[in-house]
Design a protein around this motif. Structure first.
Motif, PDB file in Angstrom:
ATOM      1  N   ASP A 200     -45.747 -13.777  49.619  1.00 17.84           N
ATOM      2  CA  ASP A 200     -46.401 -15.087  49.513  1.00 17.84           C
ATOM      3  C   ASP A 200     -47.914 -15.004  49.609  1.00 17.84           C
ATOM      4  O   ASP A 200     -48.587 -16.020  49.855  1.00 17.84           O
ATOM      5  N   TYR A 201     -48.462 -13.808  49.415  1.00 14.55           N
ATOM      6  CA  TYR A 201     -49.915 -13.638  49.453  1.00 14.55           C
ATOM      7  C   TYR A 201     -50.404 -13.057  48.130  1.00 14.55           C
ATOM      8  O   TYR A 201     -49.743 -12.222  47.514  1.00 14.55           O
TER       9      TYR A 201
ATOM     10  N   ARG B  14     -52.932 -16.910  51.252  1.00 12.10           N
ATOM     11  CA  ARG B  14     -51.530 -17.313  51.285  1.00 12.10           C
ATOM     12  C   ARG B  14     -51.290 -18.404  50.244  1.00 12.10           C
ATOM     13  O   ARG B  14     -52.071 -19.358  50.137  1.00 12.10           O
TER      14      ARG B  14
END
Length: 261
Positions: free
Chosen positions: A101-102, A199
């Motif tokens: 998720d980054y 993020r």
């Protein structure tokens, strides 16, 4: 190594992204919008993670699902990062990669951009792929087919151990096996490199596909209309003229393919 920055890449935009005749927005007869299912249209109108990422213009082109967003990010190597330093706006092109998720990007430790982003300033991250030129019967309706992602948030500094791990993954993302093939960075080279990440909490995508959308009367015109699809392809390798004679070409060069989709 592949730690260097890539040249500027700017997304294209046409008249129809900025403005559209009022009768085409209000008459409920927009073919492009009608290509979406009711579920997709509802998500495009209400599925944004935040108000800042909610698509207002051409909302039927919006995509908020993780699968679409991740695929667009992963299909690219170059992104643009926007930020403000001392009241002045900047947009910097750089390399990016995603892990879970980054989204990550990197540069010189001496970079003013990265030093500022390390402090956690707000940034805007974007990726755009040009997939085709759309030729319409009316000059006002020429368009492009594209995939794009925009994310907002506060960038954060990646600590040393994680930095080394994610840069190795980035290198192998370019070509699997490249990290083990090349000389490893020296401690001075590691020190000279900084990694930032964001993020992907506040993010949306915008996608256009398909033929031109003309006004009803313009379909009677004797003008060619359609799409010229575009894609980025890898050409045959060009060996460095300073290669040691009889240097073997590694398999990841022989089989190299861009992961564009």
């Amino acid at each position: 190594m592949v730690f260097g920055l890539f040249p500027q890449v700017a997304p294209l935009e046409t008249w129809t992204h900025r403005r559209r005749p009022l009768n085409r927005q209000q008459n409920g007869n927009d073919d492009e919008a009608s290509q979406m299912s009711n579920t997709e249209a509802n998500q495009a109108a209400t599925g944004a993670p935040t108000e800042r990422t909610r698509m207002r213009r051409y909302h039927w082109l919006a995509r908020y699902d993780k699968e679409t967003i991740d695929a667009i990010i992963d299909a690219g190597i170059v992104c643009q990062v926007g930020y403000v330093i001392d009241g002045l706006p900047y947009v910097t092109p750089t390399n990016h990669w995603r892990i879970d998720d980054y989204v990550y990007w990197h540069g010189s430790s001496a970079s003013r951009m990265l030093r500022a982003q390390t402090a956690g300033i707000p940034v805007c991250f974007s990726v755009t792929h040009l997939d085709g030129i759309v030729f319409s019967r009316a000059a006002f309706n020429h368009n492009i087919n594209f995939r794009s992602v925009m994310a907002f948030g506060n960038a954060e500094f990646v600590e040393e151990d994680l930095k080394r791990e994610v840069l190795a993954r980035f290198t192998d993302r370019i070509a699997s096996g490249l990290w083990e093939h090349a000389r490893k960075p020296t401690e001075q080279e590691w020190k000279a490199t900084r990694v930032i990440r964001l993020r992907l909490d506040e993010v949306s995508a915008k996608v256009r596909v398909g033929p031109p959308i003309d006004d009803e009367d313009d379909y009677k015109l004797d003008c060619w209309a359609g799409v010229i699809p575009l894609k980025t392809v890898a050409l045959p390798p060009e060996p460095d003229p300073k290669l040691i004679k009889a240097t073997e070409v590694p398999d990841f060069i022989k089989t190299f393919q861009l992961q564009r989709r």
